[in-house]
Write a protein that holds these residues in place. Sequence first.
Motif, PDB file in Angstrom:
ATOM      1  N   LEU A 175      14.985 -15.625-113.395  1.00 17.77           N
ATOM      2  CA  LEU A 175      16.025 -16.584-113.015  1.00 17.77           C
ATOM      3  C   LEU A 175      17.098 -16.691-114.089  1.00 17.77           C
ATOM      4  N   LEU A 176      16.679 -16.743-115.345  1.00 13.86           N
ATOM      5  CA  LEU A 176      17.636 -16.819-116.442  1.00 13.86           C
ATOM      6  C   LEU A 176      18.426 -15.512-116.548  1.00 13.86           C
ATOM      7  N   ARG A 177      17.746 -14.403-116.285  1.00 11.76           N
ATOM      8  CA  ARG A 177      18.399 -13.097-116.338  1.00 11.76           C
ATOM      9  C   ARG A 177      19.553 -13.029-115.337  1.00 11.76           C
ATOM     10  N   GLU A 178      19.305 -13.541-114.127  1.00 12.71           N
ATOM     11  CA  GLU A 178      20.338 -13.524-113.087  1.00 12.71           C
ATOM     12  C   GLU A 178      21.546 -14.368-113.484  1.00 12.71           C
ATOM     13  N   ARG A 179      21.278 -15.543-114.054  1.00 12.24           N
ATOM     14  CA  ARG A 179      22.376 -16.433-114.448  1.00 12.24           C
ATOM     15  C   ARG A 179      23.197 -15.846-115.593  1.00 12.24           C
ATOM     16  N   LEU A 180      22.504 -15.238-116.560  1.00 18.53           N
ATOM     17  CA  LEU A 180      23.210 -14.708-117.721  1.00 18.53           C
ATOM     18  C   LEU A 180      23.956 -13.414-117.394  1.00 18.53           C
ATOM     19  N   ARG A 181      23.491 -12.670-116.403  1.00 18.16           N
ATOM     20  CA  ARG A 181      24.266 -11.512-115.938  1.00 18.16           C
ATOM     21  C   ARG A 181      25.649 -11.962-115.491  1.00 18.16           C
ATOM     22  N   ALA A 182      25.661 -12.979-114.625  1.00 19.73           N
ATOM     23  CA  ALA A 182      26.932 -13.480-114.106  1.00 19.73           C
ATOM     24  C   ALA A 182      27.796 -14.050-115.226  1.00 19.73           C
ATOM     25  N   GLU A 183      27.162 -14.736-116.176  1.00 23.75           N
ATOM     26  CA  GLU A 183      27.887 -15.343-117.293  1.00 23.75           C
ATOM     27  C   GLU A 183      28.509 -14.279-118.189  1.00 23.75           C
ATOM     28  N   LEU A 184      27.736 -13.223-118.475  1.00 26.54           N
ATOM     29  CA  LEU A 184      28.246 -12.151-119.316  1.00 26.54           C
ATOM     30  C   LEU A 184      29.406 -11.431-118.638  1.00 26.54           C
ATOM     31  N   ALA A 185      29.259 -11.138-117.354  1.00 33.36           N
ATOM     32  CA  ALA A 185      30.336 -10.458-116.627  1.00 33.36           C
ATOM     33  C   ALA A 185      31.626 -11.272-116.676  1.00 33.36           C
ATOM     34  N   GLU A 186      31.498 -12.592-116.532  1.00 30.22           N
ATOM     35  CA  GLU A 186      32.667 -13.464-116.574  1.00 30.22           C
ATOM     36  C   GLU A 186      33.294 -13.475-117.963  1.00 30.22           C
TER      37      GLU A 186
END
Length: 253
Positions: A175-186
């Motif tokens: 779950l954290l991995r999914e959120r941080l993927r989006a955060e890093l891309a942004e």
Amino acid sequence: MLDLRLFLELTGGGSRFCLDVDYSLSLRQGPVVLFGASGSGKSLTLQCLAGLVRPDSGRICLQGDVLFDSSQNIWLPARDRRLGYMFQEYALFPHLSVLANVAYARSGRRVWRPDPDLREEALRTLERLGLAHLAERKPGEISGGQRQRVALARALFSRPRLLLLDEPFSALDPLLRERLRAELAERLREAGIPLLMITHDPLDVEVFASSLVVYAGGRAQVFADYAATRRGFADTRACLTALLADAGERQDI
């Protein structure tokens, strides 16, 4: 543009590994993902690019600047390459605060007393990643996801012309991995910094890859337009399985 030609032979424990890659990639097209089995040469490539490991021979040219050329005896030290390297294990200094860890990217030995302007800028970097409230904490006092963002903040604070990430999400729960993927891309879109990422995760490929480099046994095959390569396959996993098989690597994905 990244032009990479590397040859490096490693021996030890009765075994031998040879990294032998030669490719060029446009960094303007978007993030580049290095994908392949463990021990196929991905991390070694990043270490050579960052100036942490010196190849036996070859050439590295980034955006027109020669970082390494064995034929001309050119070897630019890591500190002069202006690359942001985020290690898989984050490599934060346990005795320094979160703020000092980030400031270290540009203060170096003056980390104990960074310039006030530099300290303020480091704090603003933490704010953009939602970490300002942890500025005086030590890495051992924060969560794994927060340490990941601190390591990213430090890499971004170095003002890199290229960001190198080695398995940035591997230690995180799904779950954290999914959120941080989006955060890093942004964050990368905001900063406008080119990205070179190593991963074993098909979802990372799906989210980030504009270009894909598939590693197998110390060799590399480039797919400059991953979206075009992906067409015709049921999903990213099926595509990657086929590409690895073509490269002679059998791996469950």
